[in-house]
Design an enzyme around this catalytic site. Structure first.
Site, short mmCIF file in Angstrom:
data_model
loop_
_atom_site.label_atom_id
_atom_site.label_comp_id
_atom_site.label_asym_id
_atom_site.label_seq_id
_atom_site.Cartn_x
_atom_site.Cartn_y
_atom_site.Cartn_z
N SER A 83 16.07 69.14 35.93
CA SER A 83 15.64 69.74 34.34
C SER A 83 16.13 68.75 33.60
CB SER A 83 16.32 71.10 34.42
OG SER A 83 17.50 70.80 34.07
N ASP A 84 15.78 68.81 32.32
CA ASP A 84 16.66 68.14 31.33
C ASP A 84 17.77 68.92 31.05
OD1 ASP A 84 17.44 66.33 29.48
OD2 ASP A 84 15.30 65.89 28.45
N TYR A 85 18.41 68.67 30.13
CA TYR A 85 19.71 69.24 29.48
C TYR A 85 19.49 70.56 29.00
CZ TYR A 85 24.28 68.59 27.47
OH TYR A 85 25.59 68.64 26.82
#
Ligand code: NOJ
Length: 752
Positions: A261-263
Site C-alpha cells: 500500500s502507499d502510506y
C-alpha cells in the site's frame, strides 16, 4: 520450494494467524529504533511481538542490524524483516530529478544511476527501493511531475525498464542490488486539476494507452514489487481496485510479486467513502494489497475479520471468515516469497555486516556519474549565439536566488542527500580561472511569508530577505550593468515540487519575474538558468533571454554540470520529457493530444479548439525539444517499402543526419506514428521509438527504425475486463525528427 531454497508452503503451514497478519504490517523507522537498546516505541513493540513484516526509512546499517537482530529473536520461526526506503534519484549521491534524467533519453545512463543508488542503499541494509516512480504526468501543476519520467508512455516504459534493471540487476538478491517497486499503480499522475491525491477520471482507452504501459514494461523487466496509488481511478480508489490489481496486473500481465500500500492508503479508503475501517481492510486485502504501510489497519482488523468475516450492507461488502483467512494466506505467501527472492532467509543480515558504518560520502566515481547525468539532463531551450561562452565573456554577473544555493539543487526526495555535498553555482564559477565574478541574489524565491513557511516545512530552504525588493533588484541591476554577461539563476525551490506540492500556476514566482525584467533591461547579454521540478511556462523568460537552459534540480553535481555546459566543456543534449506550456493556464499539455472537429489551424477563425486569450505565436517548447551546440541536418526519411501486410511484416524507415557544426554532438532522433482513420479518435501523433546517435563534426550518420504492426495497435475498452488492443488496415503516417513538432512525414499503407 522457492527459488532461494526457502520452503514457503512449509513455513506458511507452521505459522499462526497472528504471525501471518504480522507479516502484512509495514512501519516507518522514524526515531524508534536507532540502537539495539530498544525503548518503548510502537515499532519496538511490534518487533518484539513479531507483529511486523518490514520497516522503511532506516538511515543506518547499525539501526537496520539491531532491528533485524531483535526481529529474529522475537520471531518463533526466524522470519527476517524487510527494509525498504525511498531511493528515488540516488541515495547519498543525489542524481538529477527523475523528470530531468528522463530528459537525457539515455536509458543506459538511467540504468547506471539506478545501479549506483542501489549499491549505496544496499550498503545500509536496504532491500527494497520505492522506485521507479513511473506515473505518466501531463499536468505541470502536479508537483510529482518532478519524480516522474514525464508525459509519454513509451519514454516512461523505457525508463521503467531501465530503472528496474539498474536497481535489481540480473539478481536482486546479489550484493549491491535491491528490489524495484513500481509506483504508483495507477494513473496517480492524472489527478483532477493537477491536485495531488485527487482522483483520475479518464476514458479507459487512456488508462490502457498511456498509464498502464510503463507498469507492464516494469513487470516485464522483472520488478519484484508494486506500490498502489492514493487516488481513485474511474471512481474506484486504487487501494480497493481488485479489477486493476488482481485482474489486470496479476491476471493479465502475470505479475507475481509483492503489492504494497502507499502510506496509510488502506485507512484512507474510509475517507474516500468506501466504508468502516474493517470494511476497507477486507476490500484492500481482497483487491490484492499485500502489505499495509504505516496505517496498521490490517494488524488491527484482520484478526476479527478472520474469525467472523464481514457483512456490511451499507457498502455491499461481504466476505466469510474462511475467505478472509485464505486472503491472509495469499498476502502472507507473497510477503514471504518476496523475502525469499531477496535472499533474506539465507542471509537476513544481507548488506548489514557487524562493525562500523560504511562511509557513505559521495565518491569520485559517484560524483563523475552525477555530473555526467546532470550534463545530459539539462535542456538548452534557446541560444542566440551566446553559448558556449567565449573568452570575451570574462566579467560575469551571477544573479538570482539560486546563484549561491546548495540545498535546492538536491531536488525533492533526496532522503539521504546533504546540502554539504553540493557545490553552489557561485562556488563553481569562482573556482574557474580567468573569471571576474560579481554576485547578487536580486530577489526572494517567493514573496508570500506563508508560502515560504510551507516551502520550509522540512527545514529551511528559502530565506526571505527583509530588505525592500527595490533595493535588492537595484543591487542586481548594478551588478549586471558592470558585466560582460549575466547568468541569472531562477526557478523553484525543491519543495515547490514533489509530493503534495501542486501549484496553481506553473511559472516563475512573481519576484523572480520582476528581477528578470529589470536585469534584461540593462541590455547586458543574458543567460538564464532555470532550476525547477516541473515544466514551467517560460514565455517571458524566453523573450528576455539570449540563452535559456533548463537545468531542473540537478543533484549534487548540478552546478558543476551547468558550468561545463556554459563554457562548452560539455555540449547540451537533453530533450524535453514533457511539453513546456506557453502559459501557466495551458494545462494539461502534452504532444499526444487528440484531434477535434475544430482544430486550431484548421481553417476555423474563432470557433476552434484553443484559448481565446493565448496568442497563437506564444512559445510552446514541444515534447522532445532541445538544442545542442552543433546544428544537425536531417535528410528526407526513406522507407525500404511503402506497403506491408499482417502482423509479421515490418517496414524499415531511416534518415541521414549530418552534423553541420564544429563539435561532436549527440542527437536524439524520434519516431512518431499517427493513424489518420481508426474506430475511435486517436492521438495526433505518438512516440514509438527513439535513437541517440553521436556525430563528429561534418559526419553523416544514419538512423533506422523498424515500423511494426504491433506499434499500430491501440486500445478499445468497453470495460476493464474487455479491453483489447486492435489494429486497422489502412494508412499510417510516420514522422521522424528532432522533437515532436519539427518532423518530416512518410505515408505507409498496411493491408490487413
Ligand atoms: C508516500 C508516497 O506517495 C510514496 O511515493 C512513498 O514511497 C511513501 N510515501 C513512503 O515514503
Amino acid at each position: 520450494m522457492n527459488e532461494s531454497g526457502a520452503d514457503i508452503d512449509d513455513l506458511l503451514g507452521r505459522m499462526t494467524l497472528a504471525e501471518k497478519i504480522g507479516q502484512l504490517n509495514l512501519l516507518p523507522a522514524g526515531e524508534g529504533l536507532v540502537t539495539g537498546a530498544g525503548g518503548g516505541s510502537r515499532l519496538a513493540e511490534r518487533i518484539d511481538t513479531a507483529c511486523i513484516g518490514g520497516v522503511f526509512g532506516t538511515k543506518s546499517r547499525a539501526s537496520a542490524r539491531s532491528m533485524q537482530q531483535r526481529a529474529l529473536e522475537a520471531s518463533r520461526l526466524n522470519i527476517p524483516l524487510l527494509f525498504a526506503e525511498d531511493v528515488i534519484h540516488g541515495h547519498r549521491t543525489v542524481f538529477p530529478l527523475p523528470i530531468a534524467l528522463a530528459c537525457s533519453w539515455d536509458m543506459e545512463l538511467v540504468e547506471e544511476t539506478a545501479a549506483f543508488a542501489a549499491g549505496e542503499a544496499a550498503a545500509l541494509g536496504i532491500h527494497q527501493a520505492y522506485a521507479p516512480m513511473i506515473d505518466v504526468a501531463r499536468d505541470p501543476r502536479w508537483g510529482r511531475v518532478a519524480e516522474s519520467p514525464g508525459e509519454d508512455p513509451t519514454l516512461a516504459a523505457r525508463y521503467a525498464a531501465a530503472m528496474t534493471r539498474g536497481l535489481q540487476g540480473d539478481d536482486p538478491s546479489a550484493p549491491g542490488r535491491v528490489a524495484a517497486c513500481l509506483k504508483h499503480f495507477v494513473a496517480y499522475g492524472a489527478p483532477e486539476s493537477g491536485r495531488d491525491y485527487d482522483n483520475a477520471s479518464m476514458a479507459l482507452e487512456d488508462l490502457f494507452g498511456a498509464h498502464l504501459p510503463p507498469f507492464e514494461a516494469g513487470v516485464r523487466a522483472g520488478a519484484l514489487s508494486v506500490m498502489v496509488a492514493f487516488n481513485a481511478v474511474a471512481k474506484l480508489p486504487m487501494h480497493a481496485h481488485e479489477p486493476l490489481i488482481e485482474g489486470w496486473l496479476r491476471g493479465r500481465i502475470g505479475f507475481d510479486g509483492l503489492v504494497v500500500s502507499d502510506y496509510t492508503g488502506i485507512k484512507e479508503l474510509t475517507a474516500h467513502g468506501l466504508g468502516r475501517p474493517e470494511t476497507v481492510v477486507a476490500r484492500a486485502l481482497h483487491a490484492g494489497v499485500d502489505m499495509d504501510m504505516v496505517g496498521e489497519d490490517y494488524l488491527e482488523h484482520l484478526p476479527a475479520l478472520a474469525e467472523g468475516g464481514i457483512d456490511d450492507a451499507e457498502s455491499g461488502t461481504r466476505f466469510g471468515a474462511s475467505e478472509i483467512r485464505k486472503l491472509v494466506d495469499r498476502a502472507c505467501r507473497r510477503v514471504l516469497t518476496f523475502k525469499a527472492r531477496l535472499g533474506l532467509f539465507d542471509d537476513p543480515f544481507r548488506g548489514m555486516p557487524e562493525g562500523s558504518e560504511p562511509d557513505v560520502a559521495p565518491t569520485a566515481e559517484g560524483r563523475a556519474l552525477a555530473r555526467r547525468a546532470a550534463v545530459r539532463s539539462a535542456v538548452l531551450l534557446k541560444n542566440e549565439g551566446v553559448l558556449p561562452l567565449g573568452p570575451d565573456r570574462r566579467r560575469i554577473a551571477l544573479i538570482g536566488p539560486f546563484a549561491d544555493d546548495r540545498i535546492n539543487m538536491l531536488g525533492t526526495w533526496a532522503v539521504c542527500g546533504q546540502a554539504d555535498d553540493v557545490v553552489s553555482l557561485r562556488n563553481v564559477l569562482s573556482d574557474r580561472p580567468g573569471i571576474e565574478l560579481r554576485c547578487a541574489e536580486g530577489c526572494n524565491v517567493v514573496e508570500e511569508p506563508w508560502l515560504a513557511d510551507r516551502l520550509n516545512v522540512f527545514g529551511p530552504i528559502v530565506r526571505l530577505d527583509p530588505r525592500p525588493e527595490e533595493e535588492t533588484i537595484a543591487e542586481a541591476v548594478a551588478c549586471a550593468r558592470d558585466a560582460d554577461m549575466v547568468v541569472l539563476a531562477l526557478g523553484e525551490a525543491k519543495e515547490h515540487a514533489g509530493e503534495s506540492s501542486s501549484r496553481l500556476a506553473p511559472e516563475l514566482p512573481a519576484p523572480q519575474r520582476r528581477l528578470l525584467e529589470a536585469v534584461a533591461r540593462t541590455g547586458t547579454k543574458l543567460v538564464v538558468v532555470i532550476f525547477a521540478g516541473r515544466p514551467l511556462a517560460l514565455g517571458p523568460v524566453t523573450a528576455a533571454a539570449d540563452a535559456l537552459l533548463l537545468a531542473w534540480h540537478g543533484g549534487i553535481e548540478g552546478p558543476r554540470a551547468i558550468v561545463d555546459l556554459l563554457f562548452g566543456d560539455a555540449a547540451p543534449s537533453g530533450r524535453l520529457a514533457a511539453t513546456l506550456p506557453a502559459h501557466p493556464g495551458q494545462t494539461p499539455v502534452f504532444h499526444a493530444i487528440e484531434p477535434t472537429g475544430r482544430p486550431s489551424g484548421g481553417g476555423f477563425e474563432k470557433f476552434r479548439t484553443g484559448w481565446l486569450d493565448l496568442d497563437d505565436a506564444a512559445t510552446v517548447f514541444p515534447f522532445g525539444f532541445g538544442l545542442g551546440y552543433s546544428a544537425v541536418r536531417y535528410g528526407a526519411p526513406v522507407a525500404d517499402r511503402l506497403e506491408a501486410r499482417g502482423e509479421e511484416e515490418s517496414i524499415e524507415v531511416g534518415v541521414d543526419l549530418t552534423n553541420e557544426g564544429d563539435r561532436s554532438t549527440i542527437e536524439t532522433v524520434q519516431l512518431y506514428l499517427s493513424d489518420p482513420v481508426a474506430r475511435v479518435t486517436r492521438p495526433v501523433r505518438e512516440l514509438k521509438d527513439f535513437r541517440r546517435i553521436t556525430l563528429q563534426p561534418g559526419e553523416t550518420g544514419h538512423v533506422r527504425f523498424t515500423v511494426t504492426a504491433a506499434m499500430q495497435r491501440y486500445p478499445l475498452a468497453p470495460s476493464l475486463e474487455e479491453a483489447a488492443f486492435v489494429r486497422d488496415p489502412g494508412r499510417i503516417i510516420v514522422h521522424i525528427g528532432p522533437n515532436s513538432r519539427d518532423t518530416q512525414a512518410l505515408e505507409l499503407t498496411w493491408h490487413g
